[in-house]
Design an enzyme around this catalytic site. Structure first.
Site, PDB file in Angstrom:
ATOM      1  N   SER A  51       0.828  -1.159  -0.025  1.00 47.23           N
ATOM      2  CA  SER A  51       0.003   0.115   0.045  1.00 47.23           C
ATOM      3  C   SER A  51       0.793   1.265   0.106  1.00 47.23           C
ATOM      4  O   SER A  51       1.999   1.036   0.437  1.00 47.23           O
ATOM      5  CB  SER A  51      -0.787  -0.142   1.251  1.00 47.23           C
ATOM      6  OG  SER A  51       0.048   0.135   2.407  1.00 47.23           O
ATOM      7  N   ASP A  52       0.210   2.247  -0.447  1.00 48.46           N
ATOM      8  CA  ASP A  52       0.976   3.704   0.045  1.00 48.46           C
ATOM      9  C   ASP A  52       0.862   3.688   1.380  1.00 48.46           C
ATOM     10  O   ASP A  52       0.157   3.145   2.027  1.00 48.46           O
ATOM     11  CB  ASP A  52       0.145   4.880  -1.116  1.00 48.46           C
ATOM     12  CG  ASP A  52       1.155   5.985  -0.952  1.00 48.46           C
ATOM     13  OD1 ASP A  52       2.037   6.040  -0.355  1.00 48.46           O
ATOM     14  OD2 ASP A  52       0.923   6.834  -2.166  1.00 48.46           O
ATOM     15  N   TRP A  53       1.561   4.891   1.784  1.00 44.66           N
ATOM     16  CA  TRP A  53       1.859   4.899   3.204  1.00 44.66           C
ATOM     17  C   TRP A  53       0.134   5.293   3.923  1.00 44.66           C
ATOM     18  O   TRP A  53      -0.471   6.341   3.485  1.00 44.66           O
ATOM     19  CB  TRP A  53       2.706   5.965   3.629  1.00 44.66           C
ATOM     20  CG  TRP A  53       4.115   5.262   4.003  1.00 44.66           C
ATOM     21  CD1 TRP A  53       4.797   5.786   4.955  1.00 44.66           C
ATOM     22  CD2 TRP A  53       4.697   4.329   3.282  1.00 44.66           C
ATOM     23  NE1 TRP A  53       6.004   4.977   4.776  1.00 44.66           N
ATOM     24  CE2 TRP A  53       5.874   4.140   3.674  1.00 44.66           C
ATOM     25  CE3 TRP A  53       4.355   3.533   1.964  1.00 44.66           C
ATOM     26  CZ2 TRP A  53       6.970   2.851   3.405  1.00 44.66           C
ATOM     27  CZ3 TRP A  53       5.271   2.521   1.755  1.00 44.66           C
ATOM     28  CH2 TRP A  53       6.514   2.400   2.280  1.00 44.66           C
ATOM     29  N   GLY A  96      -2.440   4.065   3.045  1.00 44.04           N
ATOM     30  CA  GLY A  96      -3.424   3.601   2.044  1.00 44.04           C
ATOM     31  C   GLY A  96      -4.120   2.211   2.158  1.00 44.04           C
ATOM     32  O   GLY A  96      -4.563   2.005   0.838  1.00 44.04           O
TER      33      GLY A  96
END
Length: 419
Positions: free
Chosen positions: A242-244, A246
């Site tokens: 995931s994005d941070w 996210g």
């Protein structure tokens, strides 16, 4: 996170390990620990089984390292928009090699780059032409071919690429909630195209999902995007992270194919994971599949450079070589686009110049990187004014500077006089 530093033998044995056999020996808690980052930049380790962790770092135009506020100095290469302006795949591949060497000096096995989202929307703070620091181009083919070159440069030098943000990360307003509504044809021909080309020609070790939704479903829990398209149709065989912050669910994200929730502390893969299994929302085979993705990424990093994986908790270091400094200068030079050269004014004939006027506040600014994931502390900065002054030093040419009009004044004037 433990203070586990694996021995050389541990890392070598892990490189040769049968990962599925290793998973069969793990407890549920050990499996769960691997599915979310225990720190901002690392995966978890399992000392009992000799499983090390890998460390990753930002960003697209330089290796910042672990600290946001006091980062170890880094070589700042031209931003991805400048790389795009070179139209030079070989040069971009060399830039990837430079970044790989700097990554290893800071103990990083994965770089959270490249970004290859399309620069079509001025609301996209990550790729806007105003900030212009994180994406290559508005052209899908150019973006994809340069992303592939960037990935090949990194991975051929032993550092994994994490291509991002998959997909349609095109605005920052309501970044966690916005749903990008896009039809199938433009989705494939424009927004997915750079990722598809990078996968075809470079096979990144990792993909990072976008914060946003596409057509109502968050990318990090979108089964069609991650399972059917990426792993099925495109045959991707690597890590999906995931994005941070996210990640937005436990069962949906795991079943869709999101291997790693980043960063610490976990919001979705702690006690919630056991609860979801008990409730029948997740099967243990789904968890094992996600664990395999994480272990495979660590194994690839260890196989590429065991020393970096073993020593990644050591102090970060700045590295520099004359060759890389010259390469960086060449990249910057090729990024300059000359639109018109009436009567062959350029290059300047120093023997005929008496005075040079340098006008504009940006000539004296020392801003060389963007914000967010592109921010870093450059080891050295040469402003345009300093460069011009140095070029004509001792020639008798007078270099005069004037600030001219500041950007905020120009914007205010435009607003006041707008029709």
């Amino acid at each position: 996170m433990t203070e586990y530093t694996p021995s050389t033998d541990d890392v070598q044995q892990f490189v040769k390990a049968d990962l599925r056999n290793l998973i069969s020996k793990m407890t549920f808690d050990e499996k769960a620990s691997l599915l979310s980052g225990p720190t901002w930049w690392t995966t978890a380790d399992v000392p009992r089984l000799g499983i090390p962790h890998f460390k990753c770092t930002d960003g697209p135009n330089g290796i910042r390292g672990s600290s946001h506020f006091n980062p170890t100095a880094a070589t700042c290469i031209p931003c991805e928009t400048a790389l795009g302006a070179t139209f030079n795949k070989d040069l971009v591949k060399q830039a990837g090699g430079l970044l790989a060497r700097d990554s290893k000096a800071k103990g990083d096995s994965f770089l959270l780059a490249p970004t290859c989202n399309i620069q079509r929307n001025p609301m996209n703070g990550r790729a806007s032409l105003v900030l212009a620091f994180e994406s290559f181009s508005e052209d899908p083919h150019l973006s994809g071919m340069l992303a592939a070159a960037y990935v090949n440069g990194l991975q051929s030098n032993g550092v994994g690429a994490t291509i991002k943000h998959f997909v349609c990360n095109d605005q920052e307003d309501k970044r966690f909630a916005v749903s990008v509504q896009v039809e199938a044809r433009p989705l494939r021909e424009i927004y997915l195209m750079p990722f598809m080309l990078a996968q075809k020609y470079a096979q990144p070790w990792a993909f990072m999902t976008s914060y946003s939704r596409i057509n109502g479903t968050h990318c990090s829990e979108n089964e069609w995007l991650l399972k059917d398209l990426l792993r099925g149709e495109w045959k991707f065989d690597g890590l999906v992270m995931s994005d941070w912050f996210g990640t937005y669910s436990t069962d949906l994200a795991i079943k869709a194919g999101l291997d790693l929730e980043m960063p610490s502390p976990t919001h979705w893969r702690g006690p919630q994971l056991q609860h979801s299994v008990d409730a029948g929302k997740i099967d243990i085979k789904d968890i094992d599949a996600r664990v395999f993705g994480v272990l495979q990424a660590v194994q690839r990093a260890a196989e590429a450079d065991a020393h970096v994986v073993q020593q990644n908790s050591q102090a970060e270091a700045y590295r520099e070589s004359p060759e890389d400094r010259q390469l960086n200068r060449r990249i910057a030079a090729e990024a300059i686009v000359l639109l018109k050269n009436t009567q062959n004014v350029l290059p300047l004939d120093k023997t005929k110049i008496k005075n040079i006027a340098v006008i504009g506040p940006n000539a004296k600014t020392r801003t060389v990187s963007g914000g967010g994931s592109a921010y870093l502390t450059s080891k050295y900065v040469v402003t345009p004014l300093e460069g011009i002054q140095q070029a004509f030093k001792g020639t008798g040419v007078e270099v005069t500077y004037a600030a001219g009009c500041y950007g905020q004044s120009l914007c205010a004037s435009c607003i006041l006089h707008a029709p």
